[in-house]
Scaffold this active site. Structure first.
Site, PDB file in Angstrom:
ATOM      1  CE  LYS A 166      -1.875   5.462   0.835  1.00  5.39           C
ATOM      2  NZ  LYS A 166      -1.900   4.997   2.440  1.00  5.39           N
TER       3      LYS A 166
ATOM      4  CG  ASP B  21      -1.802   1.085   1.038  1.00  7.53           C
ATOM      5  OD1 ASP B  21      -2.841   1.000   0.419  1.00  7.53           O
ATOM      6  OD2 ASP B  21      -1.816   1.850   2.222  1.00  7.53           O
TER       7      ASP B  21
END
Ligand code: ADP
Ligand code: ASP
Ligand code: MG
Length: 920
Positions: free
Chosen positions: A780, A776
């Site tokens: 980003k 995750d």
């Protein structure tokens, strides 16, 4: 129907009228049959027919002659002759079909006339609503030898019989009914002739279709008398003389009409005259019409002939609106319009007024007022000479530069192009000569100044003839290559902005084009007349209403209306919907932003609503009224919504399938706002394609909430880049979950205990490995890296996973959680080592722009470092740039959770609204 009749009426009626003569004239009149048949393509001599006709009238038509209404008089001779007074004492009223659509409405009209204080009045009336259509249909049927015309004419007969029976009584009723009967008999005979011939001449057709006005005028005149006001009716075929033009229109012959009117009036000196709209005669005394919707024109001609004080056009709307109220619900009533503005509005499709209406009244300076027969309290729209308006409405230009908008649908564009046209005199005239030869009506013309192309719009139904004529006319030039093509673009609409203040205001076209561009509408052609009363653009037919709404709201309302479609009403989507619900009213009132949620789609069900879903009840509606989810249908619904000029799709899923559609959605002109990371962290080529499209078009794609939830990270980064700063490095704690875990990892509890606690508190994904794997954070990192211009794929990011290698294969979350404590030692050791150096462990993402790389890893930071000072699940991001070199620019705050993520999405929606023109 029970009508309450004024007592005066009971005695009124025909007897109370002026000197009246029994008529030898009927609704067809002396001239009719003979002259009509003259235009039939047959070999029977007209004189023979005339004799037959006369005989017929003496015998079979005898009763019909006798039954003529007593207020109808012959025009030939009368006992006393009266002189027509002309001037201010006359006012003209025109009532459209909807005003006289039923007996109640006719009664209402009669009352309005009876109560009108004018000294003398002419009341021009249309056929009852739909009757003209029915009559045209009769002719059509008879021509096609479809004998259902017989039942169809009986329906028309019945309609008028019923209406008259509701309204009239006694003699008036009987006379009307027998007149009606004989008219219907004549029509049947006429239609039979058409049926046999399989063809109707124009006069035949005009004769038939004019009956609607003949009947409505007689019924209305009798109804007015029933209100106690003496009144006579005029068959305008006895008065109005018009000449057909080549462009399927007619020109009034004022001299002949004036003479005929004086003659008519000399025998009919009434103060109230009900005149048939729509119909007239040619100079050869053949029945004709002023063409569809021509009653407005009739009224204006009457106004000119009587030199009236004013012409009031009564209809079913409060006046002229800034746009067709059926298409733009926010349209506003215009108090005043100049003649030119009204002409332009009506020419470009505002059918509240027939375009030719303006000419006769303008010549005589007679004002026109458009009023609503169903709303007498509304003053309506006044159309009058410019100079009076300029004096009174000098403020007007400030408020509304563009007065109104109108559209004409069903047009086609013809584009004649070629280098051989430049500098060759007579090309344009040759083009339009060819167009004229096929009698096509050119609605607008646009010529590029390079003279390479001439482009013009004609009605769709005329375009094939036009194209053929041009191909023929320019055959040689086309073959020689001097002309490259004669191209037809079908299915177009014309959208016109009208307003005389446009001439003195710069930037009007820019604003207009901009509003269209923002609604993703492609302009096919542009024209602006030198008068600058209008700017006209041609758009595709399917964009017409959307375009109309976009430009209208841009000029008139300065309100930004956005249709919003939500995909994934789960935790984030649901929170967003609640936030929208709570804020909608404030946005509308204070910021002029009107957000309408027109669709919500989940994995199983969806709800759609063209005008906006009630957000107070969206959850219940989904449960009770939800239909099976169908993304394609959902998108079609959003895209096909013509009510709102702009559409945004808000993807609140984490789905990688949904994002595959973004490109197509953007191409269709739908904006996208999303917290879904999958598009920007997916395959590089797709990402670049998407961003490229976004840059090239006016369609927006906002994704602030993909990094740091509601924190301004993407926008800060963009701000730096756009203002010319150079990003050196971005480093941050991007995961709220991992932030919490390491902020809590101070030695009191083991790593696995903290992970368990975080999981129980709902801070982690259902499988904590999804957080601990670092993927995750890697997404980003790549989003920010790409924003900085690095061309990296997700697999280029080196990721230090916190999932111990042996546990990656655990088949269940339980097994993983159970075994995690076995690995506590290693990480505790790292923490202790760091601690002894005055440092803490932090799980960070790094974009190293100079090294062209991204990393996700566990790093040590001094306890004095800002990254060591975090609480809870805060995110922190440090931008080291050329400007922020010594001290990085830091953004810090809660970076996870439904409330803040939804808030980030919401602020993107508002950013979109302001890009689209909402005030800041
Ligand atoms: P009538 O039968 O009274 O002549 P029309 O149907 O010809 O009535 O014209 C009135 C209609 O014109 C209205 O009902 C309205 O829907 C439509 N219309 C189109 N554009 C405009 C506009 N700009 N302002 C007002 N009405 C408009
Ligand atoms: N009745 C005619 C028509 O429908 C004329 C009018 O109403 O203006 O076209
Ligand atoms: Mg009309």
């Amino acid at each position: 129907m029970a009508l309450s009749l004024p007592p005066a009426f009971v005695k009124g009626g025909a007897e109370s009228l002026h000197k009246q003569h029994l008529a030898s004239k009927t609704s067809i009149g002396n001239r009719s049959f003979g002259s009509l048949f003259r235009s039939l393509p047959c070999r029977v001599s007209p004189s023979k027919l005339k004799v037959e006709d006369k005989n017929k009238r003496r015998t079979g038509f005898h009763t019909y002659v006798e039954a003529t209404l007593a207020d109808v008089v012959p025009t030939e001779k009368c006992a006393t002759e009266y002189t027509l007074p002309q001037g201010e004492m006359w006012s003209v009223h025109k009532f459209g079909g909807t005003c006289v659509a039923s007996s109640e409405r006719i009664w209402n009209v009669a009352r309005i006339i009876a109560e009108d204080p004018s000294e003398k009045k002419v009341v021009v009336v249309s056929a009852m609503s739909k009757v003209t259509d029915m009559l045209y249909d009769l002719v059509q049927k008879a021509q096609c030898r479809d004998d259902s015309y017989i039942t169809a004419i009986d329906q028309v007969h019945e309609k008028h019989k019923a209406t008259a029976s509701d309204l009239l009584e006694g003699d008036d009723l009987n006379k009307f009914l027998s007149q009606l009967q004989s008219d219907v008999n004549n029509l049947k005979a006429m239609l039979r002739a058409i049926y046999i011939a399989g063809h109707a001449t124009e006069s035949f057709s005009d004769y038939v279709v004019g009956h609607g006005e003949l009947w409505s005028a007689q019924i209305l005149a009798a109804s007015i008398r029933k209100h106690g006001l003496p009144c006579t009716w005029m068959d305008t075929r006895d008065v109005l003389v018009v000449a057909p033009t080549t462009s399927n229109q007619v020109d009034p012959d004022y001299v002949a009409s004036d003479e005929k009117l004086k003659k008519w009036y000399s025998c009919n000196p009434a103060d109230t005259i009900v005149a048939t709209g729509f119909i007239a005669s040619t100079k050869d005394n053949l029945p004709t019409t002023l063409k569809r919707d021509g009653s407005d024109f009739s009224a204006a001609i009457m106004g000119a002939l009587f030199r009236a004080r004013q012409v009031t056009i009564w209809t079913d709307v409060d006046g002229v609106y800034s746009a067709d109220p059926r298409k733009v619900s926010e349209a506003v009533i215009l108090n005043t319009l100049s003649y030119q503005e009204a002409w332009e509005m009506s020419y470009f499709g505002a059918n509240v007024l027939h375009p030719r209406t303006i000419i006769p009244v303008m010549k005589n300076n007679i004002p026109i007022v458009i009023r609503n027969v169903f709303n007498l309290s509304s003053p309506g729209t006044k159309i009058r000479r410019e100079s009076i308006m300029e004096a009174e409405d000098s403020e007007l230009c400030v408020d509304s530069v563009v007065k109104g908008f109108a559209t004409i649908d069903n047009v086609a564009l013809v584009n004649v192009e070629g280098t051989g046209m430049a500098g060759v005199p007579g090309t344009a005239s040759a083009i339009f000569g060819a167009v004229k030869d096929v009698d096509a009506n050119v609605i607008m013309i646009s010529q590029a100044s390079s003279e390479h192309s001439v482009c013009f719009a004609v009605p769709e139904k005329e375009v094939s003839a036009v194209a053929e004529a041009l191909q023929k006319r320019f055959k040689q030039a086309l073959e020689a290559g001097r002309l490259s093509k004669v191209e037809v673009i079908h299915d177009c609409s014309i959208l016109a902005a009208v307003g005389q203040c446009m001439a003195s205001t710069p930037g009007v076209s820019a604003t207009l084009f901009n509003a269209l561009a923002k609604a993703n509408i492609n302009i096919r052609a542009i024209a602006q007349g030198c008068s600058e009363y209008n700017i006209t653009v041609v758009v595709k037919r399917e964009d017409s209403i959307k375009g109309l709404r976009a430009v209208h709201s841009r000029f008139y309302l300065s309100k930004t209306t956005l249709a919003v479609g939500i995909i994934g009403p789960g935790l984030i989507g649901g929170t967003l919907l609640d936030q929208l619900r709570d804020q909608a009213a404030v946005l509308k009132e204070e910021f002029n932003i009107d957000l309408r949620i027109t669709g919500i789609i989940g994995s199983k069900t969806m709800i759609l609503n063209d005008l906006g879903i009630d957000l107070q009840a969206w959850r219940e509606l989904r449960k009770e009224k939800g239909e099976p989810a169908d993304l394609e249908k959902f998108i079609q619904h959003l895209h096909g919504n013509n009510f709102m000029p702009n559409t945004v799709i808000v993807d609140c899923t984490a789905d990688s399938e949904v994002v595959k559609n973004y490109y197509q959605w953007l191409r269709k002109g739908m904006h996208i706002v999303t917290p879904n990371k999958k598009a920007n962290s997916g395959p590089l080529d797709q990402y670049l394609k998407l961003r490229n499209l976004q840059r090239r078009s006016y369609t927006h794609y906002f994704y602030e909430a993909t990094v740091g939830a509601g924190l301004p990270i993407v926008s800060t980064l963009r701000g730096l880049l756009e203002t010319g700063d150079k990003i050196l490095r971005i480093e941050g704690i991007f995961s709220g979950t991992l932030s919490f875990i390491f902020n809590s990892f101070s030695g009191q509890e083991t790593f696995s205990q903290i992970v368990t606690k975080a999981k129980e508190a709902g801070y982690t994904e259902p499988d904590p490995r999804d957080d601990l794997s670092g993927m995750d954070v890697a997404r980003k990192v790549i989003i920010l890296a790409r924003e900085c211009g690095l061309k990296l794929e997700l697999h280029d990011i080196s990721v230090q996973s916190l999932v111990p290698e042996p546990l990656k294969g655990c088949t269940s979350v339980e097994e993983f959680m159970h075994k995690l404590p076995e690995f506590d030692y290693e990480i505790s050791k790292q923490r202790e080592d760091a601690d002894s150096n005055g440092e803490v462990l932090r799980y960070v993402g790094v974009v190293d722009v100079l090294a062209n790389e991204g990393r996700v890893e566990l790093r040590k930071y001094s306890k004095a470092h800002p990254f060591a000072q975090l609480y809870g699940s805060d995110n922190i991001i440090a931008f080291t740039t050329k400007r922020y070199h010594k001290q990085p620019l830091i953004v810090r705050g809660p970076g996870a959770g439904a409330e803040v993520t939804a808030g980030g999405v919401f602020s993107d929606i508002l950013r979109l609204a302001s890009y689209l023109g909402a005030p800041s």
